[in-house]
Design an enzyme around this catalytic site. Structure first.
Site, short mmCIF file in Angstrom:
data_model
loop_
_atom_site.label_atom_id
_atom_site.label_comp_id
_atom_site.label_asym_id
_atom_site.label_seq_id
_atom_site.Cartn_x
_atom_site.Cartn_y
_atom_site.Cartn_z
N HIS A 153 -0.47 58.58 22.06
CA HIS A 153 -0.92 58.63 20.67
C HIS A 153 -2.39 58.20 20.54
O HIS A 153 -3.16 58.81 19.80
CB HIS A 153 -0.03 57.75 19.79
CG HIS A 153 -0.18 58.02 18.34
ND1 HIS A 153 0.18 59.23 17.77
CD2 HIS A 153 -0.69 57.27 17.32
CE1 HIS A 153 -0.09 59.20 16.47
NE2 HIS A 153 -0.62 58.03 16.18
N ASP A 164 4.23 61.40 14.63
CA ASP A 164 3.01 61.71 13.89
C ASP A 164 2.05 62.54 14.74
O ASP A 164 1.39 63.46 14.24
CB ASP A 164 2.26 60.43 13.49
CG ASP A 164 3.14 59.30 13.01
OD1 ASP A 164 4.28 59.18 13.49
OD2 ASP A 164 2.68 58.51 12.17
#
Length: 398
Positions: A153, A164
């Protein structure tokens, strides 16, 4: 009747017509337009979103600006295009460099705003936009990965994949691959969707955990699975939105496309299963609606509507989902919108932010208490951008 009286009558008539149409406009204007125009009034230039004091490259700005471009395509009104272009030209310098972007942070969020550049490049041919797009492509070529090839991430979140992040980068890579003849990037987007599904899927609920830590070093990570402990609705909404957006750029023959469709169809079933029966919207912690402190949240609701409505429009799921989507959209308007005296619409019940881990301030442990304890605000761009996208797909559906 003399000439002066006639002129006065004409002026009064024109004034009355303008006043009447201005008064009536909110009744006939699409909801996507109402929210888009409200956001433009709140922030006359899009870099001002989140009350920013100067331009900065960010995923939240990218989300709202992308929704404005989709509104332009939806309505044919170039006002939205012109507004969106202000953001690109505030952040892309004459050499195509992206101002304020910290390349070496290898933050996957960097990539989301790059989605807006395709339209500007196609429409203008300005090489600055292509150079900026190539920079984001280069970041993802060098992005750190898990042992199985999943994108971290961020560099400071080692060994971690978050739902996400699929939204931030995978649609961009798929579109870049389709636009510039690099089909391996479409394969890459599929790979990321399937990999995080294998790591975060919970068969008992049909839902996906917010994050996964391959190293199991994070305090929020299960020692057995590496998953975070709860289902955060917005992260699931990001994942669903990523899937329907990636599918826009996958040829039928793409390996793994059928598996992506199966994930989407299963996710649609789970979304409807956890839809609040009274309001038609969704809770902050997806599967614990009855638990004290949980609340109905607007960004997740908008992302769920966007996912379902676009999936219906593209034929990925059946028309049996139309009724749940209609209930959700009506609930979103009823629960989360407020008309202000200046004619703008405020969007309420927005979770300001939620993440996992971190090295500064309160440690984000992924607990129920953590998710419901983050600030709840109004007109957060993650809710506003998602609302506009959801409304566009809903209007197309109807």
């Amino acid at each position: 009747m003399n000439r002066i009286s006639l002129k006065l009558l004409m002026v009064c008539g024109i004034t009355c017509f303008m006043a009447c149409t201005t008064t009536q406009k909110p009744k006939t204007e699409k909801w996507s337009e109402r929210m888009a125009r409200s956001e433009m009034k709140r922030f006359p230039e899009p870099w001002m979103i989140e009350k920013a004091s100067k331009p900065r490259w960010g995923y939240t700005h990218g989300l709202v600006v992308k929704s404005m471009l989709e509104e332009w395509k939806h309505t044919g009104d170039s006002t939205y295009y012109d507004y969106a272009k202000i953001y690109a030209d505030s952040l892309i310098d004459n050499d195509g460099h992206i101002r304020t972007m910290k390349y070496l942070s290898f933050n996957i969020d960097n990539v989301n705003a790059g989605k807006i550049l395709f339209d500007f490049y196609v429409r203008t041919g300005d090489e600055r936009y292509k150079i900026a797009m190539d920079t984001l492509r280069k970041q993802m070529r060098e992005q750190p990965r898990t042992s199985e090839g999943g994108f971290w991430h961020k560099l400071r979140y080692p060994h971690q994949m978050w739902l996400d992040g699929i939204f931030m980068a995978s649609p961009y890579l798929a579109q870049y691959g389709a636009t510039f003849g690099e089909p391996t990037l479409q394969d890459e987007a599929v790979k990321q969707i399937l990999l995080i599904a294998r790591k975060t899927y919970n068969p008992a609920t049909g839902l996906y955990y917010h994050g996964w830590d391959e190293s199991r070093e994070q305090k929020w990570a299960s020692r057995e699975t590496g998953c975070s402990p709860n289902f955060w609705s917005r992260s699931i909404g990001w994942y669903g939105a990523a899937i329907v957006d990636v599918l826009d750029y996958l040829p039928q023959e793409t390996e793994g496309r059928d598996s992506v469709l199966q994930i989407l169809q299963g996710l649609a079933q789970a979304m409807v299963r956890y839809q609040d029966p009274q309001s038609g919207t969704w809770y902050q912690v997806t599967d614990q609606g009855a638990r004290k402190g949980n609340y109905l949240e607007s960004s997740a609701t908008a992302l769920f509507i966007y996912t379902l409505a676009k999936a219906i429009n593209q034929g990925y799921i059946g028309n049996e989902y139309i009724t749940p989507v209609q209930k959700a959209f009506n609930g979103m308007i009823r629960e989360f919108t407020r008309l202000e005296e200046d004619g703008t619409y405020t969007l309420t019940h927005c979770c300001a932010v939620a993440g996992l881990g971190g090295n500064s301030g309160k440690y984000r442990d992924g607990s129920f208490e953590y998710y419901i304890g983050e600030p709840v605000i109004e007109n957060d761009p993650k809710s506003v951008g998602a609302f506009i996208l959801a409304a566009i797909e809903y209007e197309r559906m109807n």
